[in-house]
Design a protein around this motif. Sequence first.
Motif, PDB file in Angstrom:
ATOM      1  N   ASP A  54       0.839  -1.321  -0.115  1.00 29.18           N
ATOM      2  CA  ASP A  54       0.039   0.008   0.012  1.00 29.18           C
ATOM      3  C   ASP A  54       0.833   1.306  -0.104  1.00 29.18           C
ATOM      4  O   ASP A  54       2.109   1.430   0.571  1.00 29.18           O
ATOM      5  CB  ASP A  54      -1.106   0.007   1.212  1.00 29.18           C
ATOM      6  N   VAL A  55       0.062   2.353  -0.532  1.00 32.31           N
ATOM      7  CA  VAL A  55       0.957   3.517  -0.630  1.00 32.31           C
ATOM      8  C   VAL A  55       0.218   4.537   0.084  1.00 32.31           C
ATOM      9  O   VAL A  55      -1.040   4.861  -0.446  1.00 32.31           O
ATOM     10  CB  VAL A  55       0.948   4.030  -2.110  1.00 32.31           C
ATOM     11  N   TYR A  56       0.677   5.116   0.931  1.00 34.19           N
ATOM     12  CA  TYR A  56      -0.111   6.204   1.814  1.00 34.19           C
ATOM     13  C   TYR A  56       0.400   7.530   1.769  1.00 34.19           C
ATOM     14  O   TYR A  56       1.668   7.740   1.041  1.00 34.19           O
ATOM     15  CB  TYR A  56      -0.157   5.819   3.435  1.00 34.19           C
ATOM     16  N   ALA A  57      -0.248   8.707   2.173  1.00 27.85           N
ATOM     17  CA  ALA A  57       0.158   9.964   2.275  1.00 27.85           C
ATOM     18  C   ALA A  57       1.587  10.166   2.989  1.00 27.85           C
ATOM     19  O   ALA A  57       2.517  10.747   2.151  1.00 27.85           O
ATOM     20  CB  ALA A  57      -0.684  10.916   2.588  1.00 27.85           C
ATOM     21  N   CYS A  58       1.611   9.533   3.887  1.00 29.12           N
ATOM     22  CA  CYS A  58       2.980   9.474   4.663  1.00 29.12           C
ATOM     23  C   CYS A  58       4.047   8.849   3.743  1.00 29.12           C
ATOM     24  O   CYS A  58       5.247   9.187   3.699  1.00 29.12           O
ATOM     25  CB  CYS A  58       2.806   8.868   5.938  1.00 29.12           C
ATOM     26  N   THR A  59       3.627   7.702   3.022  1.00 28.20           N
ATOM     27  CA  THR A  59       4.667   6.985   2.145  1.00 28.20           C
ATOM     28  C   THR A  59       5.199   8.216   1.154  1.00 28.20           C
ATOM     29  O   THR A  59       6.408   8.384   0.729  1.00 28.20           O
ATOM     30  CB  THR A  59       4.228   5.971   1.376  1.00 28.20           C
ATOM     31  N   THR A  60       4.382   8.803   0.477  1.00 27.92           N
ATOM     32  CA  THR A  60       4.472   9.886  -0.473  1.00 27.92           C
ATOM     33  C   THR A  60       5.515  11.104   0.039  1.00 27.92           C
ATOM     34  O   THR A  60       6.379  11.472  -0.379  1.00 27.92           O
ATOM     35  CB  THR A  60       3.298  10.508  -0.928  1.00 27.92           C
ATOM     36  N   ALA A  61       5.181  11.367   1.343  1.00 33.08           N
ATOM     37  CA  ALA A  61       5.933  12.494   2.192  1.00 33.08           C
ATOM     38  C   ALA A  61       7.255  11.847   2.511  1.00 33.08           C
ATOM     39  O   ALA A  61       8.166  12.951   2.469  1.00 33.08           O
ATOM     40  CB  ALA A  61       5.162  12.843   3.452  1.00 33.08           C
ATOM     41  N   SER A  62       7.459  10.692   2.626  1.00 32.79           N
ATOM     42  CA  SER A  62       8.803  10.006   2.752  1.00 32.79           C
ATOM     43  C   SER A  62       9.534  10.002   1.605  1.00 32.79           C
ATOM     44  O   SER A  62      11.015  10.135   1.731  1.00 32.79           O
ATOM     45  CB  SER A  62       8.363   8.808   3.242  1.00 32.79           C
ATOM     46  N   LEU A  85      12.616   2.137  -2.554  1.00 35.20           N
ATOM     47  CA  LEU A  85      11.873   3.187  -3.475  1.00 35.20           C
ATOM     48  C   LEU A  85      11.414   2.427  -4.732  1.00 35.20           C
ATOM     49  O   LEU A  85      10.363   2.788  -5.148  1.00 35.20           O
ATOM     50  CB  LEU A  85      13.226   4.135  -3.984  1.00 35.20           C
ATOM     51  N   LEU A  86      12.265   1.573  -5.236  1.00 33.81           N
ATOM     52  CA  LEU A  86      11.537   0.518  -6.365  1.00 33.81           C
ATOM     53  C   LEU A  86      10.324   0.086  -5.880  1.00 33.81           C
ATOM     54  O   LEU A  86       9.378   0.076  -6.959  1.00 33.81           O
ATOM     55  CB  LEU A  86      12.474  -0.131  -6.760  1.00 33.81           C
ATOM     56  N   SER A  87      10.008  -0.434  -4.827  1.00 32.17           N
ATOM     57  CA  SER A  87       8.820  -1.109  -4.552  1.00 32.17           C
ATOM     58  C   SER A  87       7.786  -0.178  -4.421  1.00 32.17           C
ATOM     59  O   SER A  87       6.528  -0.317  -4.930  1.00 32.17           O
ATOM     60  CB  SER A  87       9.012  -1.684  -3.019  1.00 32.17           C
ATOM     61  N   ILE A  88       7.959   1.045  -3.822  1.00 31.09           N
ATOM     62  CA  ILE A  88       6.913   2.159  -3.556  1.00 31.09           C
ATOM     63  C   ILE A  88       6.602   2.512  -5.179  1.00 31.09           C
ATOM     64  O   ILE A  88       5.330   2.960  -5.585  1.00 31.09           O
ATOM     65  CB  ILE A  88       7.633   3.348  -3.063  1.00 31.09           C
ATOM     66  N   ARG A 101      -9.448   5.811  -4.679  1.00 33.83           N
ATOM     67  CA  ARG A 101      -8.715   4.970  -3.635  1.00 33.83           C
ATOM     68  C   ARG A 101      -8.896   5.778  -2.461  1.00 33.83           C
ATOM     69  O   ARG A 101      -9.299   6.836  -2.302  1.00 33.83           O
ATOM     70  CB  ARG A 101      -7.039   5.012  -3.955  1.00 33.83           C
ATOM     71  N   PHE A 102      -9.237   5.051  -1.304  1.00 32.21           N
ATOM     72  CA  PHE A 102      -9.456   5.588   0.051  1.00 32.21           C
ATOM     73  C   PHE A 102      -8.435   5.174   0.893  1.00 32.21           C
ATOM     74  O   PHE A 102      -7.780   4.209   0.894  1.00 32.21           O
ATOM     75  CB  PHE A 102     -10.919   4.914   0.514  1.00 32.21           C
ATOM     76  N   ALA A 103      -7.989   6.248   1.820  1.00 32.28           N
ATOM     77  CA  ALA A 103      -7.043   6.135   3.041  1.00 32.28           C
ATOM     78  C   ALA A 103      -7.834   5.427   4.104  1.00 32.28           C
ATOM     79  O   ALA A 103      -9.227   5.146   4.233  1.00 32.28           O
ATOM     80  CB  ALA A 103      -6.549   7.397   3.467  1.00 32.28           C
ATOM     81  N   PRO A 104      -6.826   5.028   5.110  1.00 27.63           N
ATOM     82  CA  PRO A 104      -7.434   4.151   6.089  1.00 27.63           C
ATOM     83  C   PRO A 104      -8.598   4.745   6.887  1.00 27.63           C
ATOM     84  O   PRO A 104      -9.503   4.153   7.336  1.00 27.63           O
ATOM     85  CB  PRO A 104      -6.328   3.735   7.070  1.00 27.63           C
ATOM     86  N   ASP A 105      -8.816   6.154   6.857  1.00 21.81           N
ATOM     87  CA  ASP A 105      -9.757   6.897   7.492  1.00 21.81           C
ATOM     88  C   ASP A 105     -10.934   7.258   6.599  1.00 21.81           C
ATOM     89  O   ASP A 105     -11.809   7.820   7.177  1.00 21.81           O
ATOM     90  CB  ASP A 105      -8.956   8.244   8.040  1.00 21.81           C
ATOM     91  N   GLY A 106     -11.007   6.520   5.490  1.00 18.62           N
ATOM     92  CA  GLY A 106     -12.090   6.547   4.769  1.00 18.62           C
ATOM     93  C   GLY A 106     -12.137   7.753   3.820  1.00 18.62           C
ATOM     94  O   GLY A 106     -12.973   8.169   2.782  1.00 18.62           O
ATOM     95  N   THR A 107     -11.185   8.458   3.689  1.00 15.47           N
ATOM     96  CA  THR A 107     -10.984   9.780   2.828  1.00 15.47           C
ATOM     97  C   THR A 107     -10.528   9.321   1.509  1.00 15.47           C
ATOM     98  O   THR A 107      -9.827   8.383   1.406  1.00 15.47           O
ATOM     99  CB  THR A 107     -10.272  11.156   3.449  1.00 15.47           C
ATOM    100  N   ILE A 108     -10.846  10.318   0.641  1.00 14.62           N
ATOM    101  CA  ILE A 108     -10.241   9.749  -0.799  1.00 14.62           C
ATOM    102  C   ILE A 108      -8.801  10.101  -0.789  1.00 14.62           C
ATOM    103  O   ILE A 108      -8.243  10.980  -0.302  1.00 14.62           O
ATOM    104  CB  ILE A 108     -10.873  10.699  -2.109  1.00 14.62           C
ATOM    105  N   SER A 109      -7.944   9.122  -1.200  1.00 13.65           N
ATOM    106  CA  SER A 109      -6.505   9.149  -1.492  1.00 13.65           C
ATOM    107  C   SER A 109      -5.932   9.584  -2.799  1.00 13.65           C
ATOM    108  O   SER A 109      -6.451   8.720  -3.834  1.00 13.65           O
ATOM    109  CB  SER A 109      -5.806   8.081  -0.727  1.00 13.65           C
ATOM    110  N   THR A 110      -5.069  10.201  -2.779  1.00 14.54           N
ATOM    111  CA  THR A 110      -4.247  10.570  -4.196  1.00 14.54           C
ATOM    112  C   THR A 110      -2.842   9.959  -3.955  1.00 14.54           C
ATOM    113  O   THR A 110      -1.773  10.315  -4.787  1.00 14.54           O
ATOM    114  CB  THR A 110      -4.245  11.828  -4.611  1.00 14.54           C
ATOM    115  N   ALA A 111      -2.441   8.927  -2.863  1.00 12.59           N
ATOM    116  CA  ALA A 111      -1.085   8.966  -2.610  1.00 12.59           C
ATOM    117  C   ALA A 111      -0.615   8.071  -3.792  1.00 12.59           C
ATOM    118  O   ALA A 111       0.691   8.466  -4.038  1.00 12.59           O
ATOM    119  CB  ALA A 111      -1.278   8.089  -1.320  1.00 12.59           C
ATOM    120  N   CYS A 112      -1.145   7.069  -4.406  1.00 11.98           N
ATOM    121  CA  CYS A 112      -0.621   6.584  -5.670  1.00 11.98           C
ATOM    122  C   CYS A 112      -0.254   7.460  -6.593  1.00 11.98           C
ATOM    123  O   CYS A 112       0.664   7.510  -7.203  1.00 11.98           O
ATOM    124  CB  CYS A 112      -1.612   5.289  -6.093  1.00 11.98           C
TER     125      CYS A 112
END
Length: 185
Positions: A54-62, A85-88, A101-112
Amino acid sequence: MINEHDSIDWSSMSHAYGPASDVPAWLREMAAADSNVRDKTLGHFYSAAHHQGDVYACTTASLPFLFALADDPAAPDRASIVELLLSIGRESVDRDDDGIRFAPDGTISTACADSAAVMRDHADAFVSYAADPDPGVRRAACGVRRSRAWVSSSTTPSARSDNRTPAGSRPSRACSVTLQPRAEP
């Protein structure tokens, strides 16, 4: 760069197990001299911020911090960072299908989509990793051949392992990278 992660509101983001407030400590510990600390930290990051791909907003920020570590010749175990990095990148592109896509909190996610864009912006870094003096980094960079979809420039790095291995495993010898014109869709 690694010290700048305190300027990000990590607690406003989440990962697989809740608030991402632990991510800055993991990013710091990925540069630790102690290999046990680095291994444990990478495990935490994979388990939470890149849980089952999974890719989360915190993954992107990292990502900027992970690229800074991978780019620093003094950083220990850069190969593991390049593999992360390659895996992400691979998962971001595979899951960036214009679907909702939805984040764990139910909000729409653009992390990918956001992560895929960051990876495209840093595609040339993988060409550098494939030519790195560290053979571990070069081997890790050979994974580019499995993640080519996020390379969006007029040239595409093409990596070939001297001995072919199943997807997801490390080649045991160095690889070579050449630039080839990108095939038009």
